[in-house]
Design a protein around this motif. Structure first.
Motif, PDB file in Angstrom:
ATOM      1  N   HIS A  42       0.714  -1.255   0.071  1.00 34.13           N
ATOM      2  CA  HIS A  42       0.013  -0.120   0.119  1.00 34.13           C
ATOM      3  C   HIS A  42       0.860   1.064   0.007  1.00 34.13           C
ATOM      4  N   GLU A  43       2.183   1.345  -0.522  1.00 34.73           N
ATOM      5  CA  GLU A  43       2.991   2.463  -0.607  1.00 34.73           C
ATOM      6  C   GLU A  43       2.343   3.412  -1.788  1.00 34.73           C
ATOM      7  N   HIS A  44       2.848   4.402  -1.839  1.00 35.99           N
ATOM      8  CA  HIS A  44       2.520   5.387  -3.026  1.00 35.99           C
ATOM      9  C   HIS A  44       2.815   4.868  -4.306  1.00 35.99           C
ATOM     10  N   ALA A  45       2.302   4.860  -5.262  1.00 35.82           N
ATOM     11  CA  ALA A  45       2.495   4.571  -6.783  1.00 35.82           C
ATOM     12  C   ALA A  45       2.658   5.531  -7.766  1.00 35.82           C
ATOM     13  N   ASP A  46       3.625   5.304  -8.466  1.00 31.74           N
ATOM     14  CA  ASP A  46       3.754   6.346  -9.619  1.00 31.74           C
ATOM     15  C   ASP A  46       3.332   5.662 -10.825  1.00 31.74           C
ATOM     16  N   LEU A  47       3.078   6.721 -12.039  1.00 28.50           N
ATOM     17  CA  LEU A  47       3.090   6.322 -13.130  1.00 28.50           C
ATOM     18  C   LEU A  47       3.935   7.182 -14.150  1.00 28.50           C
ATOM     19  N   ASP A  48       4.690   6.289 -14.889  1.00 30.46           N
ATOM     20  CA  ASP A  48       5.933   6.830 -15.835  1.00 30.46           C
ATOM     21  C   ASP A  48       5.174   6.706 -17.210  1.00 30.46           C
ATOM     22  N   ALA A  49       5.572   7.815 -17.978  1.00 31.01           N
ATOM     23  CA  ALA A  49       5.075   8.112 -19.383  1.00 31.01           C
ATOM     24  C   ALA A  49       6.472   8.708 -20.237  1.00 31.01           C
ATOM     25  N   SER A  50       6.426   8.130 -21.347  1.00 29.92           N
ATOM     26  CA  SER A  50       7.484   8.562 -22.088  1.00 29.92           C
ATOM     27  C   SER A  50       6.993   8.868 -23.774  1.00 29.92           C
ATOM     28  N   TYR A  51       7.337  10.061 -24.035  1.00 27.48           N
ATOM     29  CA  TYR A  51       6.864  10.494 -25.359  1.00 27.48           C
ATOM     30  C   TYR A  51       8.218  10.822 -26.243  1.00 27.48           C
ATOM     31  N   ARG A  52       7.973  10.527 -27.601  1.00 30.21           N
ATOM     32  CA  ARG A  52       9.235  10.823 -28.597  1.00 30.21           C
ATOM     33  C   ARG A  52       8.396  11.461 -29.599  1.00 30.21           C
ATOM     34  N   PHE A  53       9.169  12.455 -30.067  1.00 23.13           N
ATOM     35  CA  PHE A  53       8.547  13.127 -31.175  1.00 23.13           C
ATOM     36  C   PHE A  53       9.979  13.603 -32.280  1.00 23.13           C
ATOM     37  N   LYS A  54       9.835  13.469 -33.468  1.00 23.69           N
ATOM     38  CA  LYS A  54      10.715  13.641 -34.323  1.00 23.69           C
ATOM     39  C   LYS A  54      10.129  15.210 -35.098  1.00 23.69           C
ATOM     40  N   CYS A  55      11.316  15.961 -35.320  1.00 24.48           N
ATOM     41  CA  CYS A  55      11.103  17.423 -35.488  1.00 24.48           C
ATOM     42  C   CYS A  55      11.763  17.524 -36.849  1.00 24.48           C
ATOM     43  N   ALA A  56      10.999  18.058 -37.959  1.00 20.41           N
ATOM     44  CA  ALA A  56      11.414  18.326 -39.234  1.00 20.41           C
ATOM     45  C   ALA A  56      12.436  19.417 -39.522  1.00 20.41           C
ATOM     46  N   LYS A  57      12.061  20.424 -38.394  1.00 25.74           N
ATOM     47  CA  LYS A  57      13.063  21.478 -38.304  1.00 25.74           C
ATOM     48  C   LYS A  57      13.450  21.684 -36.734  1.00 25.74           C
ATOM     49  N   PRO A  58      14.482  20.908 -36.355  1.00 28.00           N
ATOM     50  CA  PRO A  58      14.808  20.882 -35.053  1.00 28.00           C
ATOM     51  C   PRO A  58      15.439  22.196 -34.370  1.00 28.00           C
ATOM     52  N   ALA A  59      16.101  22.694 -35.327  1.00 28.69           N
ATOM     53  CA  ALA A  59      16.707  24.229 -35.133  1.00 28.69           C
ATOM     54  C   ALA A  59      15.716  25.147 -34.594  1.00 28.69           C
ATOM     55  N   GLU A  60      14.436  25.090 -35.057  1.00 29.73           N
ATOM     56  CA  GLU A  60      13.185  25.933 -34.702  1.00 29.73           C
ATOM     57  C   GLU A  60      12.739  25.566 -33.424  1.00 29.73           C
ATOM     58  N   LEU A  61      13.182  24.479 -32.755  1.00 25.86           N
ATOM     59  CA  LEU A  61      12.400  24.081 -31.485  1.00 25.86           C
ATOM     60  C   LEU A  61      12.981  24.891 -30.314  1.00 25.86           C
ATOM     61  N   LYS A  62      12.358  25.625 -29.762  1.00 27.55           N
ATOM     62  CA  LYS A  62      12.619  26.516 -28.759  1.00 27.55           C
ATOM     63  C   LYS A  62      11.929  26.333 -27.424  1.00 27.55           C
ATOM     64  N   ASN A  63      10.814  25.650 -27.683  1.00 27.69           N
ATOM     65  CA  ASN A  63       9.706  25.486 -26.277  1.00 27.69           C
ATOM     66  C   ASN A  63       9.007  24.335 -26.581  1.00 27.69           C
ATOM     67  N   VAL A  64       8.370  24.090 -25.254  1.00 24.05           N
ATOM     68  CA  VAL A  64       7.213  22.859 -25.289  1.00 24.05           C
ATOM     69  C   VAL A  64       6.174  23.415 -24.458  1.00 24.05           C
ATOM     70  N   GLU A  65       5.077  23.665 -24.917  1.00 20.49           N
ATOM     71  CA  GLU A  65       4.004  24.009 -23.861  1.00 20.49           C
ATOM     72  C   GLU A  65       3.400  22.765 -23.314  1.00 20.49           C
ATOM     73  N   VAL A  66       3.146  22.491 -21.892  1.00 22.15           N
ATOM     74  CA  VAL A  66       2.718  21.501 -21.062  1.00 22.15           C
ATOM     75  C   VAL A  66       1.229  21.821 -20.890  1.00 22.15           C
TER      76      VAL A  66
END
Length: 178
Positions: free
Chosen positions: A118-142
């Motif tokens: 009965h300990e605390h339990a977590d969920l892990d989630a992994s996400y992968r994106f491929k960016c066509a113009k990675p130099a333009e990647l400046k932020n991520v809105e959560v």
């Protein structure tokens, strides 16, 4: 001994960072990395933030809630919105939680033994994106705050090229910028 000492020091220094991660309701952890044209995000959250409970699902309403939450989490491109100019596409999502069977989360993996304590339990989630113009990647809105009202803060860590940054995100300050 000269070879063993640096190894032991490395283990001693590295182990506490993972072992001392605090399980705090209302708070989640997010690690963001950019490697070439790949944007990776790793989310760790107490199940309570997502489901409203941390126990092993037992009732049909619990199972329905887990399936509902898994569906929301699998729509990673709705929860994490990279800079539009970078033209990023979601490649994949992986979900896991010790207290929940992989099938219930929509994973194809063989079932793991569910946690019975009965300990605390977590969920892990992994996400992968491929960016066509990675130099333009400046932020991520959560946008997790919109779907999961129990999340008050997200402690975010970013590694993007030579940039390393930490930020505490909230519903009012939800963008990780670099």
């Amino acid at each position: 001994m000269r070879v063993l000492l640096p190894l032991l020091l490395t283990l001693f220094i590295a182990a506490p960072a993972h072992a001392t991660k605090a399980h705090s309701h209302g708070t989640a952890e997010l690690e963001v990395s950019v490697d070439g044209d790949v944007l990776s995000l790793a989310l760790e959250s107490p199940l309570d933030n997502l489901l409203g409970f941390e126990r092993i699902p037992q009732y049909e309403k619990d199972f329905a809630k887990v399936r509902e939450v898994a569906a929301v989490l699998r729509a990673g491109d709705k929860l994490f919105v990279p800079t539009a100019a970078a033209a990023c596409t979601l490649l994949g999502v992986t979900l896991s939680a010790d207290a929940i069977s992989p099938e219930l989360l929509g994973e194809k993996a063989a079932p793991a033994a569910a946690r019975t304590d009965h300990e605390h339990a977590d969920l892990d989630a992994s996400y992968r994106f491929k960016c066509a113009k990675p130099a333009e990647l400046k932020n991520v809105e959560v946008r997790l705050f919109d779907s999961f009202k129990r999340i008050r803060f997200i402690n975010a860590q970013l590694v993007a090229g030579k940039t390393q940054r930490a930020a505490r995100l909230s519903a009012k300050s939800r963008s990780l910028v670099w």
